[in-house]
Design an enzyme around this catalytic site. Structure first.
Site, mmCIF file in Angstrom:
data_model
loop_
_atom_site.group_PDB
_atom_site.id
_atom_site.type_symbol
_atom_site.label_atom_id
_atom_site.label_comp_id
_atom_site.label_asym_id
_atom_site.label_seq_id
_atom_site.Cartn_x
_atom_site.Cartn_y
_atom_site.Cartn_z
ATOM 1 N N GLY A 239 0.768 -1.243 0.000
ATOM 2 C CA GLY A 239 0.000 0.000 0.000
ATOM 3 C C GLY A 239 0.789 1.277 0.000
ATOM 4 N N GLU A 273 4.259 -6.242 1.907
ATOM 5 C CA GLU A 273 3.817 -6.709 0.582
ATOM 6 C C GLU A 273 3.720 -5.567 -0.420
ATOM 7 O OE1 GLU A 273 0.876 -10.306 2.119
ATOM 8 O OE2 GLU A 273 -0.030 -8.436 1.422
ATOM 9 N N ARG A 314 -5.821 2.542 -15.626
ATOM 10 C CA ARG A 314 -5.871 3.369 -14.416
ATOM 11 C C ARG A 314 -6.508 4.746 -14.633
ATOM 12 N NH1 ARG A 314 -2.316 4.943 -11.622
ATOM 13 N NH2 ARG A 314 -3.273 4.377 -9.645
ATOM 14 N N CYS A 345 -13.675 2.488 -28.157
ATOM 15 C CA CYS A 345 -14.964 3.162 -28.304
ATOM 16 C C CYS A 345 -15.653 3.354 -26.963
ATOM 17 C CB CYS A 345 -15.829 2.392 -29.282
ATOM 18 S SG CYS A 345 -15.018 2.319 -30.872
ATOM 19 N N GLU A 346 -15.085 4.150 -26.131
ATOM 20 C CA GLU A 346 -15.630 4.508 -24.824
ATOM 21 C C GLU A 346 -15.162 5.926 -24.529
ATOM 22 O OE1 GLU A 346 -17.095 2.510 -22.252
ATOM 23 O OE2 GLU A 346 -16.812 0.507 -23.118
HETATM 24 N N1 LLP Z 1 -1.267 -7.053 -0.405
HETATM 25 C C1 LLP Z 1 -2.588 -7.202 -0.627
HETATM 26 C C2 LLP Z 1 -3.339 -8.174 0.188
HETATM 27 C C3 LLP Z 1 -3.227 -6.449 -1.626
HETATM 28 O O1 LLP Z 1 -4.528 -6.592 -1.838
HETATM 29 C C4 LLP Z 1 -2.464 -5.519 -2.403
HETATM 30 C C5 LLP Z 1 -3.091 -4.719 -3.460
HETATM 31 C C6 LLP Z 1 -1.084 -5.420 -2.134
HETATM 32 C C7 LLP Z 1 -0.527 -6.190 -1.121
HETATM 33 C C8 LLP Z 1 -0.190 -4.499 -2.901
HETATM 34 O O2 LLP Z 1 -0.555 -3.157 -2.758
HETATM 35 P P1 LLP Z 1 0.390 -2.012 -3.342
HETATM 36 O O3 LLP Z 1 1.692 -2.057 -2.556
HETATM 37 O O4 LLP Z 1 0.631 -2.280 -4.774
HETATM 38 O O5 LLP Z 1 -0.362 -0.767 -3.103
HETATM 39 N N2 LLP Z 1 -5.249 -1.540 -9.369
HETATM 40 C C9 LLP Z 1 -5.074 -0.512 -8.362
HETATM 41 C C10 LLP Z 1 -4.390 -1.031 -7.123
HETATM 42 C C11 LLP Z 1 -5.108 -2.219 -6.489
HETATM 43 C C12 LLP Z 1 -4.384 -2.794 -5.295
HETATM 44 C C13 LLP Z 1 -5.012 -4.064 -4.829
HETATM 45 N N3 LLP Z 1 -4.336 -4.723 -3.750
HETATM 46 C C14 LLP Z 1 -4.350 0.678 -8.989
HETATM 47 O O6 LLP Z 1 -3.960 0.613 -10.145
HETATM 48 O O7 LLP Z 1 -4.190 1.720 -8.349
#
Ligand code: LLP
Length: 419
Positions: A239, A273, A314, A345-346
């Site tokens: 996150g 993570e 995104r 086409c959106e």
């Molecule tokens: N761990 C878990 C359980 C997760 O669900 C996620 C992301 C991560 C780690 C990794 O999160 P990060 O470090 O990448 O923020 N598609 C969206 C982001 C969706 C994230 C979903 N879960 C975007 O493009 O902003």
């Protein structure tokens, strides 16, 4: 260190000219820097210093085998959410013992594949899943190592679609329910309690929500210890945000240091993570201007490019802003304000709005910060073959995923009658 830099009116990734990549591989193409991936992973790893830890790259951000293999060679762990991601990590040489399986909807097949592969930990998201894992482990005559994912009900102050730690979100279990589930898990013979996990969302720009969640979970660990349930690892999720425009996210060191300052037990292994913070700024998407479309309906022209929302979702899905820059400079062209749109086409098919850029037909653009949730969220919508992926390593570049061709679009399909 800057792995993407401008020199002599041209953009380079490490020592490779992006113009050369565009000429050789075509567009749209994702380009990743191996050195940038490594540097970001190591920034997390080094930040822990002597504290026991495991950095689990979140595979969903970018699951290309070359990306996973690069990180596996560093000894990375992996956060996965499907059987497909499990297979990718194994194929890329990841260590099964360093895989953490998260996700709210693990199927029978996925759980059994994961247990057979010997994954390090199953992050359980419900009572029903806890019982299902115990049943499958019993059947396989194995002991499943588990953590329970707790939803700490903390506002990550991010986009609502990527916030996961509020009580109305589908993820994890409430703190009180977690207490009950740990006691239940202790009684189930084929489960081995090892950890506790949370993940409150993505693109989080300050340490405060992480610390708030951490404090709630540390109190829960204390409660569990008092019940003689010992927790040897704490997974604080991913996150950590990145800079897309002018955001000022904490660095991996600031983030890890803030977390560690609240953790008194020097033996508690901390798992992180990160997905986006490792790969987003290690990648760009190259796209070419097909048309400049003057518009009498609005005061600015459209630049219609050959990448669309199917390639990079995104902007359409989260109204995300990503920097768009021509990879070569032509002083003869005057900048104008454009909406950069794709061919899909959106109306939501835009990559950037109101960008002041010097463009003409044929200009190759790079869209920054596209190494996370770029290719991995792409689709074949509008029957568009998916982009190629390239990885740069020093002064060489490698096509790490070929561009799909038209036959790839329907090779799994068939007609009702044999033709
Ligand atoms: N761990 C878990 C359980 C997760 O669900 C996620 C992301 C991560 C780690 C990794 O999160 P990060 O470090 O990448 O923020 N598609 C969206 C982001 C969706 C994230 C979903 N879960 C975007 O493009 O902003």
């Amino acid at each position: 260190m800057d792995f993407f830099k401008e020199k002599d009116q041209q953009w380079f990734v490490e020592a490779v000219s992006l113009l050369k990549v565009a000429k050789n591989v075509g567009t749209p193409t994702y380009v990743y820097s191996k050195a940038a991936l490594i540097a970001q992973w190591q920034a997390f790893d080094n930040a822990f210093q002597e504290h026991p830890h495991q950095v689990n790259y979140a595979v969903k951000a970018n699951s290309n085998l070359a990306v996973l293999n690069t990180l596996a060679k560093l000894g990375s762990g992996f956060d996965i959410v499907s059987g497909g991601e499990l297979a990718r990590v194994l194929k890329a040489g990841g260590d099964p013992k360093r895989i953490i399986f998260s996700g709210v909807g693990k199927t029978y097949a996925e759980i059994s594949e994961a247990l057979q592969a010997g994954v390090g930990c199953m992050n359980v998201e419900s009572e029903a899943e806890l019982k299902r894992i115990n049943d499958i482990a019993t059947h396989l005559q194995k002991k499943a190592t588990i953590a329970i994912r707790v939803n700490p009900d903390v506002d990550a102050k991010s986009h609502p679609y990527i916030s996961t730690g509020l009580k109305e979100n589908k993820f994890g279990v409430a703190i009180n329910e977690a207490k009950r589930l740990y006691i239940l898990a202790k009684s189930l013979p084929h489960l081995q309690i090892q950890g506790i996990a949370f993940h409150i969302g993505s693109q989080i720009l300050s340490v405060a929500p992480f610390v708030k969640a951490l404090q709630k979970i540390l109190a829960l660990i204390q409660f569990l210890n008092d019940q003689h349930i010992s927790i040897s690892h704490l997974n604080v999720g991913g996150g950590l945000g990145v800079r897309y425009q002018n955001e000022t996210p904490p660095s991996p060191t600031e983030y890890v240091t803030a977390l560690l300052s609240h953790i008194k037990d020097p033996k508690l292994t901390i798992h992180v993570e990160p997905g986006r913070a490792i790969s987003a700024n290690a990648g760009v998407l190259l796209t070419r201007v097909e048309y400049i479309k003057e518009s009498s309906n609005q005061d600015k022209p459209f630049a219609i490019v050959d990448a669309g929302m199917n390639d990079l979702l995104r902007p359409a899905l989260y109204q995300a802003w990503q920097d768009i820059v021509p990879i070569t400079k032509d002083p003869a062209i005057q900048p104008r304000t454009y909406d950069i749109v794709g061919p899909v086409c959106e109306t939501a098919d835009f990559l950037g709005k109101d960008r002041s850029l010097a463009l003409q037909e044929g200009t190759v653009l790079m869209i920054h910060s596209a190494g996370a949730y770029g290719f991995s969220m792409s689709s074949n919508y509008n029957a568009r073959p998916r982009a190629a992926e390239v990885m740069v390593d020093g002064d060489s570049f490698y096509v790490v995923r070929k561009r799909e061709n038209i036959a790839d679009l329907y090779h799994l399909e068939s007609l009702l009658t044999p033709s």
